[in-house]
Design an enzyme around this catalytic site. Structure first.
Site, PDB file in Angstrom:
ATOM      1  N   CYS A  31      -0.393  -1.909   3.059  1.00  0.00           N
ATOM      2  CA  CYS A  31      -0.660  -0.808   2.120  1.00  0.00           C
ATOM      3  C   CYS A  31      -1.943  -0.057   2.443  1.00  0.00           C
ATOM      4  O   CYS A  31      -2.181   1.021   1.922  1.00  0.00           O
ATOM      5  CB  CYS A  31      -0.704  -1.324   0.684  1.00  0.00           C
ATOM      6  SG  CYS A  31      -2.040  -2.498   0.396  1.00  0.00           S
ATOM      7  N   ASP A  62      -4.994  -0.968   1.648  1.00  0.00           N
ATOM      8  CA  ASP A  62      -6.079  -1.180   0.686  1.00  0.00           C
ATOM      9  C   ASP A  62      -7.166  -2.078   1.281  1.00  0.00           C
ATOM     10  O   ASP A  62      -6.875  -3.000   2.035  1.00  0.00           O
ATOM     11  CB  ASP A  62      -5.543  -1.823  -0.601  1.00  0.00           C
ATOM     12  CG  ASP A  62      -4.721  -0.842  -1.423  1.00  0.00           C
ATOM     13  OD1 ASP A  62      -4.500   0.282  -0.940  1.00  0.00           O
ATOM     14  OD2 ASP A  62      -4.323  -1.191  -2.536  1.00  0.00           O
ATOM     15  N   CYS A 108      -5.281   0.783  -4.752  1.00  0.00           N
ATOM     16  CA  CYS A 108      -4.437   1.183  -5.873  1.00  0.00           C
ATOM     17  C   CYS A 108      -5.020   0.716  -7.204  1.00  0.00           C
ATOM     18  O   CYS A 108      -6.007  -0.009  -7.247  1.00  0.00           O
ATOM     19  CB  CYS A 108      -3.042   0.600  -5.671  1.00  0.00           C
ATOM     20  SG  CYS A 108      -3.037  -1.198  -5.817  1.00  0.00           S
ATOM     21  N   CYS A 122      -1.815  -7.450  -4.622  1.00  0.00           N
ATOM     22  CA  CYS A 122      -3.163  -6.898  -4.868  1.00  0.00           C
ATOM     23  C   CYS A 122      -4.088  -8.003  -5.395  1.00  0.00           C
ATOM     24  O   CYS A 122      -5.276  -8.013  -5.089  1.00  0.00           O
ATOM     25  CB  CYS A 122      -3.103  -5.747  -5.860  1.00  0.00           C
ATOM     26  SG  CYS A 122      -1.828  -4.527  -5.491  1.00  0.00           S
TER      27      CYS A 122
HETATM   28 FE1  FES Z   1      -1.765  -3.095  -1.665  1.00  0.00          FE
HETATM   29 FE2  FES Z   1      -2.603  -2.669  -4.093  1.00  0.00          FE
HETATM   30  S1  FES Z   1      -0.911  -1.716  -3.123  1.00  0.00           S
HETATM   31  S2  FES Z   1      -3.512  -3.942  -2.622  1.00  0.00           S
END
Ligand code: FES
Length: 129
Positions: free
Chosen positions: A34, A36, A61, A105
């Site tokens: 993702c 992040d 996110c 996450c």
């Molecule tokens: Fe990957 Fe939140 S979408 S850490």
């Protein structure tokens, strides 16, 4: 996607966000899927090995930011040994649930905390116990 009130509260008004200039240890982790990125700063009491203060910077996110804040809340005041035992499910519980697709996450939160503890000067002693 429906987030809990607790998740939205921590996302819009996080208590532990920010850089710590005089941190004893820093850990950074990212999720390649993702994109992040999470960074955790720790201030440790050398005698008690307790986390005196903790801050985060997260590029990510809603759930990643809320999970960072919840993880800091759980970890603050714990010894390093206790903090290593924090599970992603503890973060999900603190957030009063997360959508299934956002559970990773919270995993980013525990892995970043572990990295910061691994980088801590007293971590070697902790690992021996
Ligand atoms: Fe990957 Fe939140 S979408 S850490």
């Amino acid at each position: 996607m429906a987030y809990s009130k607790e998740t939205m509260k921590r996302f819009t008004n996080p208590k532990f966000v920010g850089e710590m200039k005089d941190a004893d240890a820093v850990g950074q982790e990212g999720n390649v899927k993702c994109g992040d990125i999470m960074k955790i700063f720790l201030k440790i009491d050398e005698k008690t090995e307790k986390i005196k203060d903790i801050r985060f910077q997260t590029y990510g996110c809603v759930a990643a930011i809320a999970a960072s804040d919840a993880m800091c809340e759980i970890a603050k005041g714990k010894t390093l040994t206790q903090a290593l035992k924090i599970k992603f499910s503890d973060i999900v519980k603190e957030l009063k649930d997360l959508p299934h697709v956002k559970v990773h996450c919270s995993v980013l939160g525990t892995s970043t905390l572990k990295k910061a503890i691994d980088n801590c000067p007293v971590a070697e002693q902790v690992a021996i116990r």
